[in-house]
Design a protein around this motif. Structure first.
Motif, mmCIF file in Angstrom:
data_model
loop_
_atom_site.group_PDB
_atom_site.id
_atom_site.type_symbol
_atom_site.label_atom_id
_atom_site.label_comp_id
_atom_site.label_asym_id
_atom_site.label_seq_id
_atom_site.Cartn_x
_atom_site.Cartn_y
_atom_site.Cartn_z
ATOM 1 N N HIS A 84 0.829 -5.590 -7.447
ATOM 2 C CA HIS A 84 1.699 -4.705 -6.665
ATOM 3 C C HIS A 84 2.574 -3.871 -7.599
ATOM 4 C CE1 HIS A 84 5.616 -4.264 -4.225
ATOM 5 N NE2 HIS A 84 4.787 -3.315 -3.839
ATOM 6 N N LEU A 85 3.157 -4.528 -8.615
ATOM 7 C CA LEU A 85 4.013 -3.819 -9.556
ATOM 8 C C LEU A 85 3.220 -2.798 -10.365
ATOM 9 C CD1 LEU A 85 6.125 -6.850 -10.836
ATOM 10 C CD2 LEU A 85 6.743 -5.199 -9.065
ATOM 11 N N CYS A 86 2.028 -3.185 -10.795
ATOM 12 C CA CYS A 86 1.190 -2.255 -11.558
ATOM 13 C C CYS A 86 0.789 -1.060 -10.699
ATOM 14 C CB CYS A 86 -0.043 -2.981 -12.084
ATOM 15 S SG CYS A 86 -0.996 -2.030 -13.287
ATOM 16 N N GLY A 87 0.509 -1.322 -9.421
ATOM 17 C CA GLY A 87 0.202 -0.225 -8.508
ATOM 18 C C GLY A 87 1.365 0.734 -8.354
ATOM 19 N N MET A 88 2.591 0.203 -8.353
ATOM 20 C CA MET A 88 3.778 1.061 -8.316
ATOM 21 C C MET A 88 3.826 1.987 -9.528
ATOM 22 S SD MET A 88 7.045 -1.144 -7.072
ATOM 23 C CE MET A 88 7.124 -1.947 -5.475
ATOM 24 N N LEU A 89 3.549 1.409 -10.718
ATOM 25 C CA LEU A 89 3.543 2.227 -11.926
ATOM 26 C C LEU A 89 2.486 3.321 -11.843
ATOM 27 C CD1 LEU A 89 3.911 -0.281 -14.918
ATOM 28 C CD2 LEU A 89 5.641 1.242 -13.963
ATOM 29 N N LEU A 90 1.316 2.972 -11.339
ATOM 30 C CA LEU A 90 0.225 3.932 -11.222
ATOM 31 C C LEU A 90 0.624 5.079 -10.298
ATOM 32 C CD1 LEU A 90 -2.749 4.311 -12.144
ATOM 33 C CD2 LEU A 90 -3.436 3.146 -10.039
ATOM 34 N N GLN A 91 1.201 4.756 -9.144
ATOM 35 C CA GLN A 91 1.632 5.790 -8.206
ATOM 36 C C GLN A 91 2.788 6.617 -8.772
ATOM 37 O OE1 GLN A 91 1.309 4.242 -3.802
ATOM 38 N NE2 GLN A 91 1.676 2.490 -5.154
ATOM 39 N N PHE A 94 -7.435 -0.309 -7.751
ATOM 40 C CA PHE A 94 -6.748 -1.585 -7.895
ATOM 41 C C PHE A 94 -6.201 -1.623 -9.317
ATOM 42 C CE2 PHE A 94 -7.377 -6.505 -7.567
ATOM 43 C CZ PHE A 94 -6.120 -6.656 -6.994
ATOM 44 N N CYS A 95 -5.117 -2.339 -9.531
ATOM 45 C CA CYS A 95 -4.525 -2.490 -10.864
ATOM 46 C C CYS A 95 -4.173 -3.959 -11.020
ATOM 47 C CB CYS A 95 -3.280 -1.598 -10.983
ATOM 48 S SG CYS A 95 -2.607 -1.506 -12.658
ATOM 49 N N ASP A 96 -5.070 -4.727 -11.650
ATOM 50 C CA ASP A 96 -4.901 -6.183 -11.652
ATOM 51 C C ASP A 96 -5.117 -6.757 -13.042
ATOM 52 O OD1 ASP A 96 -4.288 -8.524 -10.235
ATOM 53 O OD2 ASP A 96 -6.392 -9.036 -9.985
#
Length: 328
Positions: free
Chosen positions: A168-175, A205-207
């Motif tokens: 979730h946090l990595c997805g925030m960075l990506l966005q 996905f960013c996992d």
């Protein structure tokens, strides 16, 4: 939690051969009963696996069993609250990941203070995150992924496994890097998210590399970058910095904590036991299989961990606030 020798053996936990005397000889303080290591996530996941390896090594060094207990729920905050409120005698510890730092902002009300209720004992491990996509996603590199995100916005789907999860946090960075918000789809863990990604029903996905590496190697999902400042052995992926997106840098780190009022001599001894555990060949070999690095001796200290936690809380606060994604 106090267990008898018979109970420990029944649970399949090896008792250290030299018991209490070894810990006393090595550092003055030693636990007078088994140590409970509270893990905020279910048995079998990456955090649990790493915690059990650490617990085994620490038990040998301390001369006392270290027993992992899984206390799940609310993004790890239930487990953290339990440790914050535990008797500060060195026998109840928390083993948590990056979500401990993000909880300071994600949760509007916590029954503890992330920075004020715990004594950090040292970091234990770091795992790279990977930016991945469905197999037929058309972008050829990370720059094109970000361009597609800017162009298509919420027409693209982004998976995560719950508020505060590392993905979730990595997805925030990506966005944040793309300057846009995608349609997020929440799963009960990484495994179902990757299944949907492989099937082409989720776009991005960013996992953790721990979870994605097998599928990347088999070509069942498409990889674009790893989120460390160095490449990861066994994965033919550039770093996000090499790909022109240095703001998408993070790792899924794990650390160990005691209640804040734990005596200095106990904290010091537990921290030393953590560093000892991180040098054991069985642990380092297993972490390599999980595409995860043990923390260096410098990072596995009270002083470094204390500074690092404060930096991580400060780092994630504006990103979470900008996303406006909070838990009740």
């Amino acid at each position: 939690m106090t267990l008898s020798r018979r109970g420990l053996l029944a649970a399949g936990l090896a008792l250290p051969a030299v018991a209490h005397a070894q810990g006393t000889a090595q550092g003055g303080w030693a636990p007078d009963r088994p140590v409970s290591l509270i893990v905020p996530f279910a048995a079998g996941g990456p955090t649990d696996v790493i915690a059990r390896l650490v617990a085994e090594g620490m038990g040998r060094d301390l001369g006392q069993a270290v027993v992992v207990e899984n206390v799940t729920g609310a993004g790890g905050t239930i487990a953290a609250a339990r440790v914050a409120q535990a008797k500060p005698d060195g026998t109840t510890l928390l083993f948590h990941h990056i979500g401990h730092a993000s909880a300071a902002t994600l949760y509007r009300k916590l029954p503890y203070d992330v920075l004020g209720s715990f004594a950090p004992l040292g970091l234990a491990s770091d795992a790279a995150m990977t930016v991945v996509a469905r197999p037929d996603f058309p972008a050829k590199d990370l720059a094109e992924v970000l361009a597609a995100m800017k162009r298509d916005g919420d027409r693209l789907t982004l998976a995560h496994s719950g508020l505060g999860a590392a993905n979730h946090l990595c997805g925030m960075l990506l966005q944040h890097a793309a300057g846009t918000a995608l349609t997020t789809v929440v799963f009960r863990g990484s495994a179902p998210a990757i299944t949907e990604l492989m099937a082409g029903r989720i776009d991005l996905f960013c996992d953790q590399a721990t979870n994605t590496a097998p599928f990347l190697r088999e070509g069942r999902i498409k990889g674009y970058a790893v989120t460390l400042r160095r490449r990861v052995a066994g994965l033919d992926l550039p770093t996000t910095e090499e790909a022109g997106a240095p703001t998408i840098e993070m790792s899924t780190w794990h650390g160990m904590y005691a209640p804040k009022a734990t005596p200095p001599e106990a904290r010091s001894r537990l921290s030393a036991a953590l560093r000892s555990a991180l040098t054991e060949e069985r642990l380092t070999a297993r972490l390599a299989e999980l595409v995860t690095d043990p923390a260096t001796p410098e990072r596995a200290t009270e002083a470094f961990h204390t500074r690092f936690l404060a930096e991580e809380v400060a780092r994630w606060r504006p990103i979470i606030q900008a996303a406006g994604q909070y838990a009740d």
